[in-house]
Design a protein around this motif. Sequence first.
Motif, mmCIF file in Angstrom:
data_model
loop_
_atom_site.group_PDB
_atom_site.id
_atom_site.type_symbol
_atom_site.label_atom_id
_atom_site.label_comp_id
_atom_site.label_asym_id
_atom_site.label_seq_id
_atom_site.Cartn_x
_atom_site.Cartn_y
_atom_site.Cartn_z
ATOM 1 N N GLN A 6 36.929 37.063 52.518
ATOM 2 C CA GLN A 6 37.234 36.017 51.554
ATOM 3 C C GLN A 6 37.351 34.732 52.357
ATOM 4 O O GLN A 6 38.230 34.586 53.193
ATOM 5 N N LEU A 7 36.457 33.831 52.104
ATOM 6 C CA LEU A 7 36.284 32.685 52.988
ATOM 7 C C LEU A 7 37.417 31.671 52.878
ATOM 8 O O LEU A 7 37.633 30.893 53.803
ATOM 9 N N ASP A 8 38.125 31.664 51.778
ATOM 10 C CA ASP A 8 39.173 30.667 51.557
ATOM 11 C C ASP A 8 40.527 31.354 51.467
ATOM 12 O O ASP A 8 40.724 32.202 50.610
ATOM 13 N N ARG A 22 35.467 32.825 46.703
ATOM 14 C CA ARG A 22 34.316 33.480 47.313
ATOM 15 C C ARG A 22 34.674 34.812 47.959
ATOM 16 O O ARG A 22 35.744 34.952 48.562
ATOM 17 N N CYS A 23 33.734 35.739 47.847
ATOM 18 C CA CYS A 23 33.897 37.065 48.436
ATOM 19 C C CYS A 23 32.542 37.555 48.913
ATOM 20 O O CYS A 23 31.582 37.583 48.142
ATOM 21 N N ASN A 24 32.482 37.934 50.163
ATOM 22 C CA ASN A 24 31.287 38.571 50.714
ATOM 23 C C ASN A 24 31.682 39.918 51.308
ATOM 24 O O ASN A 24 32.782 40.068 51.838
ATOM 25 N N THR A 86 48.088 31.002 38.531
ATOM 26 C CA THR A 86 48.631 30.895 39.893
ATOM 27 C C THR A 86 48.967 32.283 40.410
ATOM 28 O O THR A 86 49.784 33.002 39.832
ATOM 29 N N ALA A 87 48.303 32.681 41.481
ATOM 30 C CA ALA A 87 48.459 34.041 42.002
ATOM 31 C C ALA A 87 47.643 34.156 43.280
ATOM 32 O O ALA A 87 46.962 33.222 43.695
ATOM 33 N N GLU A 88 47.730 35.357 43.889
ATOM 34 C CA GLU A 88 46.848 35.674 45.013
ATOM 35 C C GLU A 88 45.773 36.611 44.493
ATOM 36 O O GLU A 88 46.070 37.554 43.743
ATOM 37 N N TYR A 89 44.542 36.357 44.885
ATOM 38 C CA TYR A 89 43.398 37.112 44.394
ATOM 39 C C TYR A 89 42.765 37.863 45.560
ATOM 40 O O TYR A 89 42.477 37.286 46.604
ATOM 41 N N PHE A 90 42.561 39.164 45.356
ATOM 42 C CA PHE A 90 42.005 40.012 46.396
ATOM 43 C C PHE A 90 40.693 40.626 45.940
ATOM 44 O O PHE A 90 40.625 41.235 44.875
ATOM 45 N N CYS A 91 39.689 40.479 46.771
ATOM 46 C CA CYS A 91 38.413 41.148 46.553
ATOM 47 C C CYS A 91 38.445 42.480 47.297
ATOM 48 O O CYS A 91 39.021 42.560 48.401
ATOM 49 N N ALA A 92 37.885 43.511 46.709
ATOM 50 C CA ALA A 92 37.916 44.827 47.353
ATOM 51 C C ALA A 92 36.608 45.562 47.084
ATOM 52 O O ALA A 92 35.944 45.356 46.068
ATOM 53 N N VAL A 93 36.259 46.437 48.008
ATOM 54 C CA VAL A 93 35.043 47.223 47.902
ATOM 55 C C VAL A 93 35.360 48.688 48.111
ATOM 56 O O VAL A 93 36.269 49.041 48.860
ATOM 57 N N ARG A 94 34.642 49.525 47.405
ATOM 58 C CA ARG A 94 34.775 50.967 47.587
ATOM 59 C C ARG A 94 33.388 51.552 47.724
ATOM 60 O O ARG A 94 32.468 51.168 46.996
ATOM 61 N N LYS A 101 38.803 55.193 49.296
ATOM 62 C CA LYS A 101 39.661 54.099 49.717
ATOM 63 C C LYS A 101 39.055 52.764 49.341
ATOM 64 O O LYS A 101 37.838 52.575 49.334
ATOM 65 N N LEU A 102 39.939 51.825 49.023
ATOM 66 C CA LEU A 102 39.545 50.444 48.805
ATOM 67 C C LEU A 102 39.689 49.685 50.117
ATOM 68 O O LEU A 102 40.679 49.839 50.822
ATOM 69 N N VAL A 103 38.691 48.859 50.408
ATOM 70 C CA VAL A 103 38.772 47.961 51.557
ATOM 71 C C VAL A 103 38.941 46.551 51.003
ATOM 72 O O VAL A 103 38.105 46.082 50.218
ATOM 73 N N PHE A 104 40.021 45.906 51.388
ATOM 74 C CA PHE A 104 40.378 44.615 50.822
ATOM 75 C C PHE A 104 39.988 43.457 51.722
ATOM 76 O O PHE A 104 39.950 43.573 52.951
ATOM 77 N N GLY A 105 39.737 42.320 51.093
ATOM 78 C CA GLY A 105 39.669 41.064 51.811
ATOM 79 C C GLY A 105 41.074 40.541 52.066
ATOM 80 O O GLY A 105 42.072 41.147 51.664
ATOM 81 N N GLN A 106 41.147 39.403 52.733
ATOM 82 C CA GLN A 106 42.439 38.874 53.145
ATOM 83 C C GLN A 106 43.201 38.174 52.036
ATOM 84 O O GLN A 106 44.359 37.836 52.209
ATOM 85 N N GLY A 107 42.544 37.963 50.908
ATOM 86 C CA GLY A 107 43.218 37.330 49.789
ATOM 87 C C GLY A 107 43.010 35.826 49.776
ATOM 88 O O GLY A 107 42.850 35.189 50.823
ATOM 89 N N THR A 108 42.996 35.278 48.569
ATOM 90 C CA THR A 108 42.925 33.832 48.368
ATOM 91 C C THR A 108 44.061 33.431 47.451
ATOM 92 O O THR A 108 44.192 33.956 46.343
ATOM 93 N N ARG A 109 44.892 32.514 47.935
ATOM 94 C CA ARG A 109 46.008 32.035 47.125
ATOM 95 C C ARG A 109 45.534 30.867 46.277
ATOM 96 O O ARG A 109 45.107 29.838 46.818
ATOM 97 N N LEU A 110 45.564 31.047 44.961
ATOM 98 C CA LEU A 110 45.141 30.009 44.018
ATOM 99 C C LEU A 110 46.370 29.274 43.518
ATOM 100 O O LEU A 110 47.275 29.881 42.929
#
Lengths: 114, 117
Positions: A6-8, A22-24, A86-94, A101-110
């Motif tokens: 998560q780039l931001d 963004r999530c890659n 207003t929250a933290e948003y996490f992208c995850a892939v399985r 298992k889910l692999v998470f990104g570092q999170g983006t605080r909006l």
Amino acid sequence: AQSVTQLDSQVPVFEEAPVELRCNYSSSVSVYLFWYVQYPNQGLQLLLKYLSGSTLVESINGFEAEFNKSQTSFHLRTPSVHIRDTAEYFCAVRSGMGAQKLVFGQGTRLTINP
Amino acid sequence: EPEVTQTPSHQVTQMGQEVILRCVPISNHLYFYWYRQILGQKVEFLVSFYNNEISEKSEIFDDQFSVERPDGSNFTLKIRSTKLEDSAMYFCASSGPMGTSGGHEQFFGPGTRLTVL
């Protein structure tokens, strides 16, 4: 192995403005993709998911995400944010190949400014 | 609406002590998970549990960790001898049968904040 970027780490926006988080991801196998949201002092809640079919998926509260296989992205966007977002948003892939298992990104605080 | 619950919400312990974190998954779910989030870092997978045994675990989940489903409703994570670096938020999750759309969604509890002094 999968990974998610998560780039931001933080995105400040004004209320009613559009926003894209963004999530890659990287994976050598087919994947399922998720966005989770964590409101202050709460657990993780599923916002939306891509399993198969249409590459554009929507949530009930105005967010959508588009799976782009060629760019290995799953960006989250909304045309108009609200204070309640207003929250933290996490992208995850399985992995689609049996692993659970889910692999998470570092999170983006909006952060929404009035 | 059914939800995953976790107790306690905050646990403070001394280094070297054993802790047990408790979770009650959603009642008809079959798959159970533990994740942790060290402050400022990613949410990391620890272990998954199905049919009364571990189905997958990460490198973090070493011999100091164990999981158990002692009865039909609880799912526990035990850390035998806590270290300072075990301080984190620990999340429990559960999911329904695979092969169904609900099987792909993991429902998370609110977390237990573990502080090791």
